[in-house]
Design an enzyme around this catalytic site. Structure first.
Site, mmCIF file in Angstrom:
data_model
loop_
_atom_site.group_PDB
_atom_site.id
_atom_site.type_symbol
_atom_site.label_atom_id
_atom_site.label_comp_id
_atom_site.label_asym_id
_atom_site.label_seq_id
_atom_site.Cartn_x
_atom_site.Cartn_y
_atom_site.Cartn_z
ATOM 1 N N ARG A 73 42.556 20.073 34.272
ATOM 2 C CA ARG A 73 41.485 20.638 35.097
ATOM 3 C C ARG A 73 41.608 20.108 36.525
ATOM 4 O O ARG A 73 41.386 20.828 37.487
ATOM 5 C CB ARG A 73 40.095 20.329 34.511
ATOM 6 C CG ARG A 73 38.947 20.750 35.437
ATOM 7 C CD ARG A 73 37.611 20.931 34.725
ATOM 8 N NE ARG A 73 37.308 19.919 33.752
ATOM 9 C CZ ARG A 73 36.953 18.652 34.018
ATOM 10 N NH1 ARG A 73 36.873 18.240 35.260
ATOM 11 N NH2 ARG A 73 36.712 17.814 33.050
ATOM 12 N N TYR A 126 32.883 44.398 48.826
ATOM 13 C CA TYR A 126 33.321 44.530 47.437
ATOM 14 C C TYR A 126 32.110 44.302 46.534
ATOM 15 O O TYR A 126 31.343 43.358 46.728
ATOM 16 C CB TYR A 126 34.419 43.504 47.165
ATOM 17 C CG TYR A 126 34.768 43.376 45.707
ATOM 18 C CD1 TYR A 126 35.444 44.403 45.050
ATOM 19 C CD2 TYR A 126 34.424 42.255 44.977
ATOM 20 C CE1 TYR A 126 35.759 44.303 43.714
ATOM 21 C CE2 TYR A 126 34.744 42.143 43.638
ATOM 22 C CZ TYR A 126 35.411 43.177 43.003
ATOM 23 O OH TYR A 126 35.716 43.065 41.673
ATOM 24 N N ASP A 198 38.424 37.925 53.093
ATOM 25 C CA ASP A 198 38.958 38.351 51.799
ATOM 26 C C ASP A 198 40.169 39.229 52.096
ATOM 27 O O ASP A 198 40.039 40.361 52.565
ATOM 28 C CB ASP A 198 37.867 39.122 51.038
ATOM 29 C CG ASP A 198 38.329 39.568 49.652
ATOM 30 O OD1 ASP A 198 39.548 39.721 49.449
ATOM 31 O OD2 ASP A 198 37.453 39.781 48.789
ATOM 32 N N LYS A 223 45.109 41.252 42.002
ATOM 33 C CA LYS A 223 45.504 42.532 42.578
ATOM 34 C C LYS A 223 46.980 42.494 43.020
ATOM 35 O O LYS A 223 47.828 42.322 42.187
ATOM 36 C CB LYS A 223 44.545 42.885 43.712
ATOM 37 C CG LYS A 223 43.051 42.645 43.347
ATOM 38 C CD LYS A 223 42.536 43.524 42.222
ATOM 39 C CE LYS A 223 41.170 43.086 41.682
ATOM 40 N NZ LYS A 223 40.116 42.937 42.662
HETATM 41 C C1 LIG Z 1 38.880 42.284 42.691
HETATM 42 C C2 LIG Z 1 38.360 41.782 43.971
HETATM 43 C C3 LIG Z 1 37.622 40.588 44.035
HETATM 44 C C4 LIG Z 1 37.243 39.805 42.795
HETATM 45 O O1 LIG Z 1 38.340 39.259 42.164
HETATM 46 P P1 LIG Z 1 38.446 38.986 40.572
HETATM 47 O O2 LIG Z 1 39.805 38.439 40.440
HETATM 48 O O3 LIG Z 1 38.221 40.286 39.877
HETATM 49 O O4 LIG Z 1 37.367 38.006 40.239
HETATM 50 C C5 LIG Z 1 37.208 40.164 45.288
HETATM 51 N N1 LIG Z 1 37.480 40.867 46.410
HETATM 52 C C6 LIG Z 1 38.176 42.015 46.379
HETATM 53 C C7 LIG Z 1 38.444 42.741 47.646
HETATM 54 C C8 LIG Z 1 38.640 42.515 45.169
HETATM 55 O O5 LIG Z 1 39.316 43.667 45.141
#
Ligand SMILES: *Cc1c(COP(=O)(O)O)cnc(C)c1O
Length: 403
Positions: A73, A126, A198, A223
């Site tokens: 962890r 998002y 982000d 992603k």
């Molecule tokens: C999918 C996504 C998130 C969240 O991520 P997870 O891995 O699903 O928790 C945050 N910001 C954007 C732009 C995303 O596409």
């Protein structure tokens, strides 16, 4: 038998990373994606960073570890390699990998904000980030203002004495709005606030927010970075020593860390990020051309289109415009839903950024949580994550579904 030498050196423990490890070396992007943090293992020569699938690490004397690791962890060599690779790609020194993008988002908020503080968020944030702030942080005493981040005057006007954080997504999801990262960084710094970007949609291949002044870069590595729709993960990258330390501390204290196998899958995805992104961009550009000329399509949202309100800004801060395309369908929600149900290669599913093409209806799927709020998305909107299949097959599939 020639097993691994018990004194074999493994990658050093995380945080803080030595100053010269995460920083961009002279190597190019694709080279760093394959090599940063990923030296062949000294003990066995393994060319690929092993999956250190272990919860604990042997110590030689109480408190005396062999390579800085005591419990997974707190730190794990596979996770360390991922953190170093990601930090290098974003051009910063500190990386922390999480179990999901949302765990990374929660960690930024906990690091920077306290009850009574205020955050500025994009007015088409998002859905998951909006839900975290609206449903989890507000009851905890945080307030927020949704603002069109493309309008710097609106952002300036929304700053309060208690503003600690500006939350930026660019391009945004699902309308692909563009924000001026350097301009937001100036506003944040004048306000004594932090700017988090982000960077999930763009990836560091197309845009490097820290080099434009962002304090923190956030990723859902689920992603494009993972790239194969087979792992959920998140990351925070920063050049700020205090924030880097805070992220590592919260990761180990709260425990939402990336497991060794998840970290390994993400690392494997990152190695091909540059070639995948080039193909995602090529295919998306062809899809945009088809949609722009199609009589059943209303408006096409893509930052590479001259008609897009953020196209100049995007050209200044992005290398190319990515694989995400949104469009409205003539005939409203019913027509949009039909298109989503009729594609054969574009799979109807949430998420994005994998090698396979996906289609979705944001209003009924990813953005359900913003229905009835100021962040609501158009009912006739369809979002595509354009994959890396043969482009003529993708174009034929979309044409058939629209006809
Ligand atoms: C999918 C996504 C998130 C969240 O991520 P997870 O891995 O699903 O928790 C945050 N910001 C954007 C732009 C995303 O596409």
């Amino acid at each position: 038998m020639t097993g691994p030498d018990s004194s074999a050196p493994v990658p050093p423990a995380p945080s803080p990373l030595p100053a010269d490890r995460g920083a961009p070396s002279g190597d190019g992007f694709a080279t760093r994606a394959i090599h940063a943090g990923q030296e062949p293992e000294a003990g066995t020569g393994a060319v690929v960073v092993p999956i250190y699938q272990t919860s604990t690490f042997a110590q030689d004397l109480p408190g005396e570890t062999r390579a800085g690791y005591d419990y997974s962890r707190a730190g794990n060599p596979t996770r360390t390699a991922l953190q170093e690779a990601l930090a290098s790609l974003e051009g910063v020194r500190h990386g922390t990998a999480f179990a999901s993008g949302m765990a990374a988002a929660d960690t930024v908020i906990r690091s920077v904000m306290r009850p009574g503080d205020h955050v500025i968020i994009p007015d088409d944030a998002y859905g998951g980030s909006f839900r975290l702030i609206d449903k989890v942080c507000v009851p905890w005493g945080i307030s927020y203002t949704p603002v069109p981040l493309g309008d710097l005057d609106a952002v300036r006007a929304a700053v309060r004495p208690t503003t600690r954080l500006i939350w930026c997504e660019t391009p945004t999801n699902p309308l692909l709005g563009i924000a001026d990262i350097a301009g937001l960084a100036e506003i944040a710094s004048a306000a004594g606030a932090k700017l988090v970007v982000d960077n999930t949609f763009a990836t560091p291949y197309l845009q490097q927010p820290a080099l434009l002044g962002a304090d923190v870069v956030l990723h859902s590595t689920t992603k494009y970075l993972g790239g194969h729709s087979d792992v959920v993960g998140g990351a925070l990258l920063t050049d700020d020593d205090e924030l880097g330390e805070s992220f590592g501390f919260l990761a180990k204290s709260v425990g939402a860390v990336a497991g060794p196998f998840d970290a390994w899958l993400t690392l494997r995805g990152i190695k091909t990020l540059a070639v995948r992104m080039d193909r995602h961009c090529d295919n998306a550009e062809a899809v945009v051309e088809l949609l722009s000329e199609h009589p059943k399509v209303g408006r096409v949202y893509y930052p590479g289109l001259d008609a897009h309100p953020g196209s100049d800004m995007a050209a200044g801060q992005m290398f190319r415009y990515g694989g995400m395309v949104s469009f409205t369908v003539v005939g409203g929600q019913e027509a949009a839903t039909k298109v989503c149900a009729r594609t054969r290669l574009f799979t109807l599913a949430e998420s994005l950024g994998g090698v396979e093409s996906l289609i979705e209806h944001p209003g009924l799927m990813t953005h359900m949580s913003v229905a009835g709020t100021s962040l609501q998305v158009p009912a006739d909107l369809v979002r595509l994550s354009v994959g890396i299949e043969d482009v003529q097959d993708l174009l034929a599939d979309l044409s058939d579904a629209l006809d």
